[in-house]
Design an enzyme around this catalytic site. Sequence first.
Site: not given
Ligand code: UD1
Ligand code: MG
Length: 461
Positions: A14, A17, A21, A87
């Site tokens: 994934l 995002g 931040r 996610t």
């Molecule tokens: C996420 C997890 C959390 C975990 C943490 C570990 C979820 C809901 N939460 O939170 O449980 O402890 O990671 O680091 O899964 N992304 C997409 N599309 C989206 C949103 C995110 O591709 O719509 C990708 C981002 O690019 C990233 C990853 O998913 O690589 C995680 O997204 P991020 O927003 O960083 O999640 P956290 O808040 O860190």
């Molecule tokens: Mg993260």
Amino acid sequence: MKTAHRQPLLTIVLAAGKGTRMKSEMPKVLHQVGGLPMVGHVLKTATASGSTNTAIVVGPGMTNVSDAATKLNPSAGVYVQTQQLGTGDAVLAARDAIASHEGDVLVMFGDTPLIRPETVARLVGALDGGAEVAVLGFHAKDPTGYGRLITDGLVSDGVANLLSIREQKDATTAERQIDFCNSGVIAFRTKDLLGCLNRIGANNASGEYYLTDVISIMRADGRRAVAVAGLEVEMLGVNSRAHLAEAEGVFQRRARDAAMAGGATLIDPATVWFSHDTVIGRDVLIEPNVFFGPGVSIGNDVTIHANSHLTGAIVEDSAELGPFARLRPGARIGKNAKIGNFVEVKNATFEPGAKANHLAYIGDARVGSKANIGAGTIFCNYDGYFKHKTDIGAGAFIGSNSSLVAPVKIGDGAMIGSGSVITKDVAADSLALARPVQESREGWAGKFRAMMTKKKASAAK
Ligand code: UD1
Ligand code: MG
């Protein structure tokens, strides 16, 4: 490391995002650790842990992310998540990859670059015990921001029964006390993964589709979920520049340890900076404050003196560099060759035993074996439009402060008088002088001094 997993393994990375931040124009996962975008580390780990298919999920217009990914793994499928809805939604962007795959599915986050392949292999291996989903967890010193793993407290062989995952924003005060956190790496061995993912809703504090909700959905069906504990140091999810620096620190410590384990001496390890692909041989001595950019390979028995900066360079056995050497892409330093203080080398080969010991620029060139480049020599390789080549024969001697205007060839064993501006080829074993001829006037200085002294004395009267 465990051997690659038996079942075909599809890894979905994934990376859609925005990484708000980070406060950056560049997508988060392209920010680098050890000179490689974070997503590159994740792709490398996926392959090394036995992944047979890879899918990457990017946001609309993130061609720079998909380009970086397919450069590292040309067979990776690219999927676009139209809107960043969380996610859970991101994994579904790769639904076609899931639908056409028979075997295990692994989800990794592009912002979590430090996880080791053996850790991922251990997670996937945990599915052998009959769990349909396994989550890689860790005990965090400061769990703030991570999803918390809710277990029933039963642990065997480091594997706990997992009941659900609660995101920070939705956790109760009591749940926030839990230090067991979700790394983001989840492995599935289930017949109906798409069916489970489709049931994820967005009824939570963020209004996002949380992939982590899939655990309680699967549990409600009576499917088994487990959490496998790993080390916190691998699990850092980079959400800010401060996290990025932290990840870099972990990467560098590993790289320094690996260099020393491989037989290199680092006088002050904390001041030596490596890239993801730096190769260091045995009996290499690295003095303080040395920086390795990407693409550097160092042979055995090489000495790198303090304050040297190397990128895209190959250095062969027993060469000596620095202090203050600068090797740029295409530098190839042969056996026993020497590159000394304030010498810059770009796209140039030093054949065995060749030397440039002080203050020189050597670009787009071959320097033949045992040739000597004097202090202050400049290879004038650029005319403002094109780059040209300089070729120095074996054993040639270039006097100090010479300019070699390329394209130009200096034959084997030729000598260039100091201060020359060389614009034409020089034949082997000849001497070339291209500087004003010296004129000496005997007694002139003495007479001049006497005259001026007299003049000054009469003016004072
Ligand atoms: C996420 C997890 C959390 C975990 C943490 C570990 C979820 C809901 N939460 O939170 O449980 O402890 O990671 O680091 O899964 N992304 C997409 N599309 C989206 C949103 C995110 O591709 O719509 C990708 C981002 O690019 C990233 C990853 O998913 O690589 C995680 O997204 P991020 O927003 O960083 O999640 P956290 O808040 O860190
Ligand atoms: Mg993260």
